[in-house]
Structures are given as C-alpha cells and as structure tokens.
Design an enzyme around this catalytic site. Sequence first.
Site, PDB file in Angstrom:
ATOM      1  N   ASP A 177      44.899  32.860  52.085  1.00  0.00           N
ATOM      2  CA  ASP A 177      43.754  32.265  51.391  1.00  0.00           C
ATOM      3  C   ASP A 177      42.468  32.543  52.164  1.00  0.00           C
ATOM      4  OD1 ASP A 177      42.388  30.874  49.465  1.00  0.00           O
ATOM      5  OD2 ASP A 177      42.992  28.883  50.161  1.00  0.00           O
ATOM      6  N   ASN A 212      46.179  32.648  39.039  1.00  0.00           N
ATOM      7  CA  ASN A 212      45.185  33.699  39.319  1.00  0.00           C
ATOM      8  C   ASN A 212      44.868  34.555  38.094  1.00  0.00           C
ATOM      9  OD1 ASN A 212      46.265  34.354  42.776  1.00  0.00           O
ATOM     10  ND2 ASN A 212      44.670  32.978  42.002  1.00  0.00           N
TER      11      ASN A 212
HETATM   12  C1  FPP Z   1      43.192  34.385  48.237  1.00  0.00           C
HETATM   13  O1  FPP Z   1      41.839  34.448  48.561  1.00  0.00           O
HETATM   14  C2  FPP Z   1      43.775  35.705  48.037  1.00  0.00           C
HETATM   15  C3  FPP Z   1      44.257  36.200  46.847  1.00  0.00           C
HETATM   16  C4  FPP Z   1      44.241  35.441  45.598  1.00  0.00           C
HETATM   17  C5  FPP Z   1      44.793  37.560  46.747  1.00  0.00           C
HETATM   18  C6  FPP Z   1      45.543  38.046  47.938  1.00  0.00           C
HETATM   19  C7  FPP Z   1      45.533  39.524  47.946  1.00  0.00           C
HETATM   20  C8  FPP Z   1      45.505  40.286  49.065  1.00  0.00           C
HETATM   21  C9  FPP Z   1      45.551  39.749  50.443  1.00  0.00           C
HETATM   22  C10 FPP Z   1      45.394  41.740  48.962  1.00  0.00           C
HETATM   23  C11 FPP Z   1      46.477  42.391  48.198  1.00  0.00           C
HETATM   24  C12 FPP Z   1      47.797  42.242  48.794  1.00  0.00           C
HETATM   25  C13 FPP Z   1      48.749  43.171  48.749  1.00  0.00           C
HETATM   26  C14 FPP Z   1      50.095  42.837  49.252  1.00  0.00           C
HETATM   27  C15 FPP Z   1      48.506  44.529  48.256  1.00  0.00           C
HETATM   28  P1  FPP Z   1      40.783  33.811  47.547  1.00  0.00           P
HETATM   29  O2  FPP Z   1      40.276  34.900  46.678  1.00  0.00           O
HETATM   30  O3  FPP Z   1      41.410  32.658  46.857  1.00  0.00           O
HETATM   31  O4  FPP Z   1      39.688  33.338  48.565  1.00  0.00           O
HETATM   32  P2  FPP Z   1      38.663  32.118  48.373  1.00  0.00           P
HETATM   33  O5  FPP Z   1      39.498  30.870  48.240  1.00  0.00           O
HETATM   34  O6  FPP Z   1      37.868  32.145  49.646  1.00  0.00           O
HETATM   35  O7  FPP Z   1      37.850  32.432  47.156  1.00  0.00           O
END
Ligand code: FPP
Length: 252
Positions: free
Chosen positions: A26, A74
């Site tokens: 996260d 998501n």
């Molecule tokens: C959470 O940060 C992250 C995600 C919803 C996506 C995770 C994806 C990756 C780490 C990259 C892709 C992974 C692979 C395995 C190819 P957020 O967007 O919720 O952050 P925020 O809460 O600060 O907005």
Amino acid sequence: MASEHDALRLAIDAARVPRHVAVIMDGNGRWAERHGEHRMMGHANGVNAVRETLTGAGEVGVKYLTLYAFSTENWNRPQAEVEALMDLLVRTLTSELDSLNENRVRLNAIGDLDKLPPDCLRLLREAMASTAGNDRITLTLALSYSARWELMRMARRMAEDVQHGLLSAADVDESAVAARLATAGLPDPELLIRTSGERRISNFLLWQIAYAELWFTDTLWPDFTRADLYRAILDYQQRERRFGLVSEQVKA
Ligand code: FPP
C-alpha cells in the site's frame, strides 16, 4: 563493508523463518504524490519493491510470498488507472519471466482471474506454466482478489458438491473449507505485512490469517526494501505464538 540488510539477515534465526509471508502493498499513490509524480509512477516503482522483496524472501528461505496486487474493489478505480495497472502487469510479466526462472520462482495467482483482460490472463497463464517446475519460492499474486469473493465461491462450491452427492454436511470441516479456497495447497501465512501506515486487512486472506502475526510499517510500498522485510521477520521471531494455548504449554 556489510550492508544494513546483510547485518539484519545474519540476525535472523534460519530455523524459524516464516514459511509463508503475505503482503498488502500500500502507498504507491501517496509515494507518487510526495515525489510530484503521476500515480502510475508510484505503481511502476512498486514493481522494484516487489523484486526487492522477492529476492530478500528467497535469500532467507521464505517458501511462499503472497502479494495483494489488485483487489476486487480496485476495479472501481478510474478506468485509466485500472488499464495502466493491467498494462504494467503485462509488461512486468514479460520482462521478469526469465529472471523468475533463473531464480527458480514458481509464479501462482489467486482471484477472479477471468475478469482480467484476455491478453493479461493469457500471459499470466503462460508465465505460470513456464515456472511450474520451480521450487525455490512460490510467488502468488492476488489479482482481482478479495477474501469475501473467495469465501462466497467456497460456499457455492460446497453447496454444489453437496447437491451432487460428493459431500455430506457432516463432512464439512476446516480441511473441506480450505480445499475450496483459492489458496488450496498453500500453507497459511505466519506473517502478514502492510505498508503505508494503514492498519487494516482490507478483505485479504481472512480465513488464512487466523493465526498470522501482523506487522505494520509507515514505509510506503515503493520504498520497501529487503531490510524492511528482515525487520518484519526479526520482529516475528521475537513473538511467542500461542495458538490459544498458555505460555507454559507452548514452551513445553
Ligand atoms: C496500493 O497503492 C497498490 C496497488 C493497488 C497496486 C499494487 C501494484 C504494484 C505494486 C505494481 C504491480 C505489481 C506487480 C506484481 C506487477 P495505492 O495505489 O492504494 O496507494 P495510495 O493508498 O497511496 O493511493
């Protein structure tokens, strides 16, 4: 000179490394905001943290690493971000496949995978097939995953099996439930990590984390390194896991 992560790694008791570590990645969006970048730069840098964590986990003998990469919820993000995340997944699978095989990583995925774009699903299945024989560590990506979706599907599967005479109500026990979850065949995680300062489970592996130790850090996912993973494992090794027993019983 030994790096910080080498010193932390040497402090880990190799005999008590968690077999399965699960991670709620996260803070990509907040990382991007702090760096004055577009949200997608946060996700792109999050891939580096995935690589770093996978390498670190392999180095200390973690056998299963499960990452919450994309939740059922998501799908409700702005369409451009959803498309860009799927595109990032496709590009990452393509660019990392050789490295997964070189490092004997078996790729696995859990979730409502049929919801993924067809090219993404095809590539994912090809990567899983190509790495199926690897035995060093199993990397499970939770994609279009939520624990309630998984539990609902388990209940449906169970009802169908009862309907078809394959199962009787009296035979429903923990193993009958576990066998119908997306994680069938994987041990339960002993350690669950969440980054970015949030202290929630957010619909992740609800059944499987019944006895997991929880470890939270304020570090945003793109900044997470193997040193952070080792700190989490060291903290886990300090804790006494009682499974409902009293301390004297555990020590005996
Ligand atoms: C959470 O940060 C992250 C995600 C919803 C996506 C995770 C994806 C990756 C780490 C990259 C892709 C992974 C692979 C395995 C190819 P957020 O967007 O919720 O952050 P925020 O809460 O600060 O907005």
